[in-house]
Design an enzyme around this catalytic site. Structure first.
Site, short mmCIF file in Angstrom:
data_model
loop_
_atom_site.label_atom_id
_atom_site.label_comp_id
_atom_site.label_asym_id
_atom_site.label_seq_id
_atom_site.Cartn_x
_atom_site.Cartn_y
_atom_site.Cartn_z
N CYS A 17 0.15 16.15 -16.38
CA CYS A 17 0.64 16.48 -17.59
C CYS A 17 2.15 17.40 -17.47
O CYS A 17 2.24 17.68 -16.09
CB CYS A 17 -0.22 17.35 -18.40
SG CYS A 17 -1.82 17.06 -18.88
N ARG A 71 4.02 12.24 -14.92
CA ARG A 71 2.97 13.24 -14.69
C ARG A 71 1.76 12.93 -15.67
O ARG A 71 0.69 13.60 -15.38
CB ARG A 71 3.33 14.66 -14.75
CG ARG A 71 4.43 15.07 -13.64
CD ARG A 71 5.12 16.37 -13.95
NE ARG A 71 4.19 17.51 -13.71
CZ ARG A 71 4.00 18.14 -12.75
NH1 ARG A 71 4.63 18.28 -11.59
NH2 ARG A 71 2.97 19.13 -12.76
N TRP A 79 -2.05 13.81 -19.60
CA TRP A 79 -2.80 12.83 -19.09
C TRP A 79 -4.15 13.41 -19.53
O TRP A 79 -4.44 14.56 -19.35
CB TRP A 79 -2.56 13.18 -17.51
CG TRP A 79 -3.60 12.17 -16.76
CD1 TRP A 79 -3.45 10.74 -16.30
CD2 TRP A 79 -4.90 12.68 -15.92
NE1 TRP A 79 -4.40 10.39 -15.84
CE2 TRP A 79 -5.41 11.46 -15.72
CE3 TRP A 79 -5.67 13.73 -16.14
CZ2 TRP A 79 -6.77 11.32 -15.04
CZ3 TRP A 79 -6.88 13.67 -15.54
CH2 TRP A 79 -7.41 12.37 -14.85
N ASN A 100 -1.33 22.69 -19.24
CA ASN A 100 -1.77 21.61 -18.39
C ASN A 100 -2.91 22.54 -17.64
O ASN A 100 -2.90 23.71 -17.52
CB ASN A 100 -0.65 21.56 -17.27
CG ASN A 100 0.57 20.97 -17.78
OD1 ASN A 100 0.66 20.25 -18.88
ND2 ASN A 100 1.72 21.01 -16.78
N GLY A 101 -3.93 21.51 -17.11
CA GLY A 101 -5.01 22.17 -16.50
C GLY A 101 -6.53 21.84 -17.23
O GLY A 101 -6.50 20.99 -18.14
N GLU A 148 -5.39 1.95 2.44
CA GLU A 148 -4.09 2.23 1.69
C GLU A 148 -3.72 0.79 0.93
O GLU A 148 -3.30 1.09 -0.40
CB GLU A 148 -3.03 2.96 2.40
CG GLU A 148 -1.55 3.01 1.82
CD GLU A 148 -1.70 3.93 0.56
OE1 GLU A 148 -0.63 4.04 -0.06
OE2 GLU A 148 -2.86 4.59 0.23
N LYS A 192 -3.45 0.66 -3.29
CA LYS A 192 -2.33 0.44 -3.83
C LYS A 192 -2.55 -1.00 -4.93
O LYS A 192 -2.12 -1.00 -5.82
CB LYS A 192 -1.19 -0.13 -2.97
CG LYS A 192 -0.47 0.90 -2.10
CD LYS A 192 0.30 1.74 -3.14
CE LYS A 192 0.49 3.37 -2.80
NZ LYS A 192 -0.68 4.04 -2.79
N GLU A 237 -4.84 0.05 -7.84
CA GLU A 237 -4.36 1.10 -8.81
C GLU A 237 -2.99 0.57 -9.87
O GLU A 237 -3.05 1.15 -10.68
CB GLU A 237 -3.73 2.31 -8.08
CG GLU A 237 -2.69 2.34 -7.18
CD GLU A 237 -2.32 3.59 -6.61
OE1 GLU A 237 -2.66 4.85 -7.31
OE2 GLU A 237 -1.91 3.69 -5.40
N HIS A 285 -22.04 -6.28 8.60
CA HIS A 285 -23.19 -5.17 8.17
C HIS A 285 -23.08 -5.24 6.54
O HIS A 285 -23.48 -4.08 6.05
CB HIS A 285 -22.67 -3.83 8.71
CG HIS A 285 -22.97 -3.85 10.35
ND1 HIS A 285 -24.08 -4.08 10.86
CD2 HIS A 285 -21.89 -3.75 11.14
CE1 HIS A 285 -23.81 -4.16 12.09
NE2 HIS A 285 -22.58 -3.76 12.22
N LYS A 322 0.61 11.05 -11.58
CA LYS A 322 1.41 11.14 -10.41
C LYS A 322 0.74 12.58 -9.90
O LYS A 322 0.28 12.34 -8.67
CB LYS A 322 3.06 11.53 -10.66
CG LYS A 322 3.75 11.55 -9.18
CD LYS A 322 3.43 10.32 -8.43
CE LYS A 322 4.24 10.13 -7.09
NZ LYS A 322 3.94 8.96 -6.38
#
Length: 622
Positions: free
Chosen positions: A2, A27, A74, A108-109, A495, A499, A502, A518, A617
């Site tokens: 946010c 954000r 967000w 925010n939070g 990684e 990518k 997402e 396995h 972000k």
């Protein structure tokens, strides 16, 4: 996550608020809104579209004011919907739900005791219009207000449990905004020159680029009072009282040009191609390997430690996992890597002679900060961060720091932040080895030469983009993918899978190639591409055997192979050759084509590359 912007001025401040939201949109972008003090009352515009659409709505409705707050969200509590979008108004006890009260607030939070406070405020007659925890704060401030907003905010924070950055203003006090911070970043901006007398609040100094470079970073428990030409800060004490404090004013050059897209299609593409420069900038001051690269006194601490504990989340966690191989190989020190969000919720065995290393792009990652504080509480006081923001909480909290000079990273999917983190961690591994006399002068010279050549090597990998685009057209039609790596390159496979999932929304998993037999082999069909990271290292022959296991089950292999691996393209095996083998720094090169593959696959599927659904972000909530 946010973004908050607020301002007190004598001019129409709405254009500044909207421009700040545009810079903070990465954000959080589920919804956005602006509220101003206008004609003796409160006025707002909110929506679930992007900031550009909000800007058009504001212009059409002629929303103007000299005092205002803005927010890009967000979603945590409540779905992305207009009634859940910030800013929130208090209703006033006993008033109709659609009648604006006297308080406008953004946050925010997460407020952990919002249910308890909601029940209390409902009993007092407050009517709730949203499912958010934020609206609880607006009503609470309204309930506690007795003519002084600064005092009401201080009293309100004593009732809040959780993390927050808050900006609030009141209908009855024009030209005044109050902010509060606990566990979520908030900065004060002080106007100068033509803007002398104006004061600003933001969750990131970048939101104020071009407006002011005079920034005060608020500390945990601070409440700040902004008025025309003046401001006050009070810090919460252990006994719950507040005491006036002075915080340093810093000159912060948050360049607006860093957020310009330029000739690129998306910020992610721009940032992938900025990696040679970002790596060169990160290495700019490195003339030799030395513990002092991480701060004064690092030699003494590095000499004394017995182990390394790395704490990180997401992409940064994979950087830490890669670093574990380097630290144990070069320095001979046991290294553990913990997912920060899990670490503090289990019983662990602390060792005071541990170097605790945090990794964070923003330096404000809530889970990593909480894990750092937990580690210190257990008696592990030697701390170091690898971080991209010099003014961040992580840098201030840690004893030592290595700053990765990646610049502003707008795309939600981290790219240049990751590769520069790896550079910093590689240097840390060498410094630890040097202290233990495991690094000869010849080895140091070899590694430094390789590091200095790294930007050129990455540029050569970027030249593979046309071949990767051809692969992406095939991947865009898939719904699942498997990534394989071994040893030092297993975290790079992780990684690469992250990518792809997402930003393209293709389900992707990564495994150590030796684990195929396995369980994961059960998933392999011609419909699932298997991406393989194949450097010419000591595990190459083992990896080739694992690749044959895939081919024997009809799987399609897509291999990024070093030139001398003798892996050739044939039916069912597609090969892109890397320009050169790069030894222990090979992970930095091999992750770049995986970034490009994810990016171009997402483009082919038409997703919102820079702002993927459900993500943001800077993760400043737990």
């Amino acid at each position: 996550m946010c973004g908050i912007v607020g301002a007190v001025s004598t001019r129409n401040i709405v254009p500044v608020l909207v421009e700040g939201l545009k810079r903070l949109e990465y954000r959080g972008y589920d919804s956005c809104g602006v509220a101003v003090h206008q004609a003796g009352g409160l006025r707002r515009a909110r929506g679930t579209a992007r900031v550009a659409e909000l800007q058009a709505s504001i212009a059409a409705d002629e929303v103007q004011g000299s005092t205002g707050i803005a927010h890009t969200r967000w979603a945590t509590h409540g779905a992305p919907a207009v009634h859940n979008a910030h800013p929130h108004f208090s209703s006033g006890a006993g008033t109709a739900v659609d009648a604006p009260g006297r308080i406008a607030l953004v946050h925010n939070g997460i407020i952990e005791n919002h249910d308890e406070l909601r029940a209390e405020l409902k009993a007092r007659g407050y009517v709730f219009a949203s499912q958010t925890d934020t609206e609880v704060i607006a009503h609470l401030v309204d309930h506690l207000y007795d003519g002084d907003l600064f005092e009401a905010m201080q009293r309100a924070t004593l009732r809040l449990k959780g993390a927050y950055a808050i900006a609030v203003f009141c209908r009855d006090e024009p030209h005044r905004i109050v902010g509060a911070r606990e566990g979520s970043p908030l900065v004060l901006g002080i106007g100068t020159g033509e803007r002398a007398g104006e004061n600003f609040l933001a969750s990131d100094a970048m939101a104020l680029a071009g407006v002011t470079d005079q920034i005060v970073y608020l500390e945990e428990g601070d409440v700040v009072d902004l008025q025309l030409g003046k401001h006050w800060i009070s810090a919460r004490q252990a006994d719950g009282t507040y005491r006036p404090v002075q915080r340093d004013v810093r000159t912060v050059q948050a360049h607006t040009g860093a957020a310009e897209l330029g000739p690129y299609r998306h910020y992610m593409q721009k940032e992938i191609f900025e990696q040679p420069k970002a790596i060169a900038d990160t290495l700019d001051a490195v003339q030799q390997v030395s513990p002092e690269l991480f701060g004064d006194g690092a030699y003494r601490v590095f000499k004394d430690i017995e182990q390394v504990l790395i704490l990180a989340c997401g992409t940064s966690y994979y950087a830490g996992t890669t670093a574990r191989y380097w630290i144990e190989s070069f320095a001979g020190i046991p290294a553990a890597v913990e997912i920060a969000s899990e670490y503090r919720y289990r019983d662990s065995v602390p060792n005071p002679r541990t170097l605790v290393v945090t990794i964070s792009q923003s330096g404000e990652t809530a889970d990593t900060l909480a894990a750092l504080k937990h580690a210190r509480a257990l008696g592990m006081t030697h701390t170091l961060t690898v971080c991209n923001v010099a003014s961040s909480a992580m840098v201030r909290e840690c004893e030592f720091a290595y700053l990765t000079r990646a610049g502003v990273e707008i795309g939600v999917a981290s790219t240049k932040a990751f590769t520069t983190q790896l550079v910093g961690l590689f240097l840390l591994s060498l410094a630890l080895a040097q202290v233990r006399r495991r690094l000869t002068d010849e080895q140091e010279a070899t590694h430094l030469k390789a590091l200095r050549h790294l930007p050129v090597a990455v540029q050569a990998v970027l030249a593979l983009e046309p071949q990767i685009i051809a692969w992406s057209e095939e991947f865009a039609r898939k719904e699942n993918a498997l990534f394989l790596g071994r040893g030092l390159h297993y975290p790079i496979a992780l990684e690469g899978a992250l990518k792809l999932k997402e930003i393209s929304y293709i389900h992707a998993e990564a495994y150590p190639a030796g684990e195929l037999k396995h369980g994961p082999l059960a998933l392999v069909t011609a419909a699932m591409p298997v991406v393989t990271v194949a450097p010419n290292d000591t595990l190459l022959e083992k990896l080739k055997s694992n690749m044959q296991e895939v081919r024997a089950r009809g799987g399609e292999l897509y291999v990024f192979a070093d030139a001398d691996t003798r892996i050739e393209s044939e039916p069912g095996i597609h090969v892109i050759r890397m320009p050169e083998h790069y030894g222990p720094l090979s992970p930095i090169l091999h992750v770049v084509p995986l970034q490009l593959l994810a990016y171009h696959t997402a483009c082919a599927r038409g997703t919102d590359v820079d702002k993927p659904r459900n993500l943001a972000k800077s993760v400043t909530v737990e």
